[in-house]
Write an enzyme that holds these catalytic residues in place. Sequence first.
Site, PDB file in Angstrom:
ATOM      1  N   ASN A 118       0.557  -1.917  -0.062  1.00 34.06           N
ATOM      2  CA  ASN A 118      -0.007   0.200   0.038  1.00 34.06           C
ATOM      3  C   ASN A 118       0.829   1.002  -0.067  1.00 34.06           C
ATOM      4  OD1 ASN A 118       0.807   1.067   3.120  1.00 34.06           O
ATOM      5  ND2 ASN A 118      -0.350  -1.222   3.361  1.00 34.06           N
TER       6      ASN A 118
ATOM      7  N   LYS B 142     -14.244   0.189  15.574  1.00 32.00           N
ATOM      8  CA  LYS B 142     -12.267  -1.001  15.304  1.00 32.00           C
ATOM      9  C   LYS B 142     -11.724  -0.997  16.958  1.00 32.00           C
ATOM     10  CE  LYS B 142     -10.675  -0.760  11.228  1.00 32.00           C
ATOM     11  NZ  LYS B 142     -10.042  -0.405   9.774  1.00 32.00           N
TER      12      LYS B 142
ATOM     13  N   PHE C 230      -4.641   2.892  14.981  1.00 31.62           N
ATOM     14  CA  PHE C 230      -5.145   4.162  13.669  1.00 31.62           C
ATOM     15  C   PHE C 230      -6.401   3.214  13.021  1.00 31.62           C
ATOM     16  CE2 PHE C 230      -2.662   8.019  13.259  1.00 31.62           C
ATOM     17  CZ  PHE C 230      -1.432   7.607  13.867  1.00 31.62           C
TER      18      PHE C 230
ATOM     19  N   ASP D  48      -3.865  -6.816   4.979  1.00 31.86           N
ATOM     20  CA  ASP D  48      -5.058  -8.003   5.960  1.00 31.86           C
ATOM     21  C   ASP D  48      -4.936  -8.944   5.378  1.00 31.86           C
ATOM     22  OD1 ASP D  48      -6.177  -6.074   7.778  1.00 31.86           O
ATOM     23  OD2 ASP D  48      -7.016  -4.893   5.868  1.00 31.86           O
TER      24      ASP D  48
ATOM     25  N   LYS E  89     -10.173  -4.026  18.268  1.00 30.19           N
ATOM     26  CA  LYS E  89      -9.411  -4.686  18.105  1.00 30.19           C
ATOM     27  C   LYS E  89      -8.919  -4.902  20.149  1.00 30.19           C
ATOM     28  CE  LYS E  89      -8.347  -3.444  13.605  1.00 30.19           C
ATOM     29  NZ  LYS E  89      -7.011  -4.331  13.042  1.00 30.19           N
TER      30      LYS E  89
ATOM     31  N   LYS F 216       9.937 -16.552 -10.400  1.00 31.42           N
ATOM     32  CA  LYS F 216       8.832 -15.893 -10.336  1.00 31.42           C
ATOM     33  C   LYS F 216       7.652 -16.501 -12.179  1.00 31.42           C
ATOM     34  CE  LYS F 216       8.507 -11.869 -13.766  1.00 31.42           C
ATOM     35  NZ  LYS F 216       9.629 -10.894 -15.306  1.00 31.42           N
TER      36      LYS F 216
HETATM   37  O1  PMT Z   1       2.677   6.287   6.407  1.00 29.32           O
HETATM   38  P1  PMT Z   1       1.935   7.853   5.640  1.00 29.32           P
HETATM   39  O2  PMT Z   1       1.939   7.948   4.702  1.00 29.32           O
HETATM   40  O3  PMT Z   1       2.545   8.474   6.724  1.00 29.32           O
HETATM   41  O4  PMT Z   1       0.250   7.737   6.269  1.00 29.32           O
HETATM   42  C1  PMT Z   1       0.654   7.514   7.375  1.00 29.32           C
HETATM   43  C2  PMT Z   1      -0.757   6.161   7.852  1.00 29.32           C
HETATM   44  C3  PMT Z   1      -1.952   6.236   6.782  1.00 29.32           C
HETATM   45  C4  PMT Z   1      -0.575   5.020   7.458  1.00 29.32           C
HETATM   46  C5  PMT Z   1      -1.724   6.363   9.241  1.00 29.32           C
HETATM   47  O5  PMT Z   1      -1.818   7.415   9.939  1.00 29.32           O
HETATM   48  C6  PMT Z   1      -2.222   5.578   9.687  1.00 29.32           C
HETATM   49  O6  PMT Z   1      -3.946   5.594   9.251  1.00 29.32           O
HETATM   50  N1  PMT Z   1      -2.085   3.578  10.004  1.00 29.32           N
HETATM   51  C7  PMT Z   1      -2.819   3.230   9.847  1.00 29.32           C
HETATM   52  C8  PMT Z   1      -3.423   2.514   8.943  1.00 29.32           C
HETATM   53  C9  PMT Z   1      -3.927   1.179   8.385  1.00 29.32           C
HETATM   54  O7  PMT Z   1      -3.318   0.192   7.899  1.00 29.32           O
HETATM   55  O8  PMT Z   1      -4.993   1.503   9.246  1.00 29.32           O
HETATM   56  P2  PMT Z   1      -6.225   0.066   9.930  1.00 29.32           P
HETATM   57  O9  PMT Z   1      -7.706   0.425   9.421  1.00 29.32           O
HETATM   58  O10 PMT Z   1      -6.401  -1.062   8.520  1.00 29.32           O
HETATM   59  O11 PMT Z   1      -5.990  -0.625  10.432  1.00 29.32           O
HETATM   60  C10 PMT Z   1      -5.693  -0.308  12.146  1.00 29.32           C
HETATM   61  C11 PMT Z   1      -4.949  -0.735  13.010  1.00 29.32           C
HETATM   62  O12 PMT Z   1      -4.606  -2.203  13.021  1.00 29.32           O
HETATM   63  C12 PMT Z   1      -3.411   0.155  13.006  1.00 29.32           C
HETATM   64  O13 PMT Z   1      -3.452   0.934  13.678  1.00 29.32           O
HETATM   65  C13 PMT Z   1      -2.839  -0.686  12.048  1.00 29.32           C
HETATM   66  O14 PMT Z   1      -1.368  -0.473  12.276  1.00 29.32           O
HETATM   67  C14 PMT Z   1      -3.225  -2.316  12.579  1.00 29.32           C
HETATM   68  N2  PMT Z   1      -3.174  -3.685  12.198  1.00 29.32           N
HETATM   69  C15 PMT Z   1      -3.958  -3.907  11.122  1.00 29.32           C
HETATM   70  C16 PMT Z   1      -3.741  -4.959  10.486  1.00 29.32           C
HETATM   71  C17 PMT Z   1      -3.143  -5.545  10.942  1.00 29.32           C
HETATM   72  N3  PMT Z   1      -2.865  -6.685  10.012  1.00 29.32           N
HETATM   73  N4  PMT Z   1      -2.417  -5.230  12.157  1.00 29.32           N
HETATM   74  C18 PMT Z   1      -2.621  -4.868  12.355  1.00 29.32           C
HETATM   75  O15 PMT Z   1      -1.596  -4.395  13.457  1.00 29.32           O
END
Ligand code: PMT
Length: 408
Positions: free
Chosen positions: A209, A339, A325, A277, A343, A287
Amino acid sequence: MLNGKRILLIVAGGIAAFKSLELVRRLRGRGASVRCVLTEAGAKFVTPLSLQALTEDRVYSDMFSLTDESEMGHIQLSRDADLLVVAPATANLLARMAGGLADDLAATVLLATDKPVLAAPAMNVRMWTHAATVANVETLKKRGVSFIGPNDGAMACNEYGPGRMSEPEEIVVAIENLLSVDKPLAGKKALVTSGPTREAIDPVRYISNHSSGKQGHAIAAALARLGAEVTLVSGPVTVPDPSGVKVVKIDSADQMLAACLAAGAIDVVVCAAAVADWRVSHPSDAKIKKKPGAAPPALELAPNPDILATLSRSSPQRPRLVVGFAAETENLIANAVDKRQRKGCDWILANDVSPAVGTFGGERNTVHLVSAQGVEDWPTLAKDEVAARLADRIARHLGQPRPAQAAE
Ligand code: PMT
């Protein structure tokens, strides 16, 4: 936060000098007193009168002025300051600083000072990437000069790239961080995840991403500045490693989880990484060949481990504060509230990652802090400012006595 602090602002000759006026205004608004040294070239871009009006102090330009020297010698100018800020720091002034020249008042004050110096470079992209400037910046960093920016972006010279001076609000945060004598997080251990993960399809292709790591890295740096011992687990990014932070580099979500668990007992974790995810169930060792006329391969996906949810799970090892986040493109707050509960984390910072907003990879972020207490809207801030504000909140939270039950 800057009450009583004295800043000596050196304004050199670049188009970004116009931002120094806003910088003065913001610094004074935070309680600092500001005195200005304006170079001859700087005076081509902003007038001494403007700086004088905003600082409510005289502006110093001439090393050989009889009145300036009798009232405020150039040595005294730097002695009286808590911090020297060079904004804009032009290629020319950086070169003179690196070379130890004292050929005008600004360079002399910078040579004569024993106070911390912060430089906010501003110049054309080719000047910034020129080997001479790169070497000068390296030299100055080794001597302890701190830098903020430059940022990427469109420039007055119609080119694009790194060279734009940081915005005044970013410079203010850097100043606050440099002058913060308090280390409220000393003795605390923090873990931060940052950047994207890459999930292999085959040895040359992957799913990923747009995360740049700017937000997560800024959070790690802000926590370290407040004294925390920080481990930053980062996916592949091009932003530099923050100083004073242990950085563990990983590719995949599995590796990120393993690195987080290996960090051991921690007080606070901030999951800012954009973790994929899903991963490909069976990545190919070779490849995958494109065969003429054959249908494209179907990718079977498997869910990745959820790092935030794993770290939130209650156990004797659970960090006292778990922050995530929520990156959303619709129903921002409702999805973030949901969320946080799903979580099991304590706080979640909701941010809109719709392409039009430009959060991924951009310089700024608009977040909403969702906790058990409700939703707190923060203004749009530079990512460094979001980080500083979050670090401050974390410090205040960890400074409170541990509640008998459940986190805030
Ligand atoms: O890196 P930048 O370009 O500065 O951008 C910042 C950002 C947009 C990446 C950051 O501010 C942000 O939003 N990070 C979380 C991105 C994300 O994957 O969000 P989510 O809503 O899909 O996941 C929710 C939370 O679960 C997040 O804290 C994520 O780190 C965590 N997660 C998600 C999936 C996973 N398998 N494991 C996790 O720990």
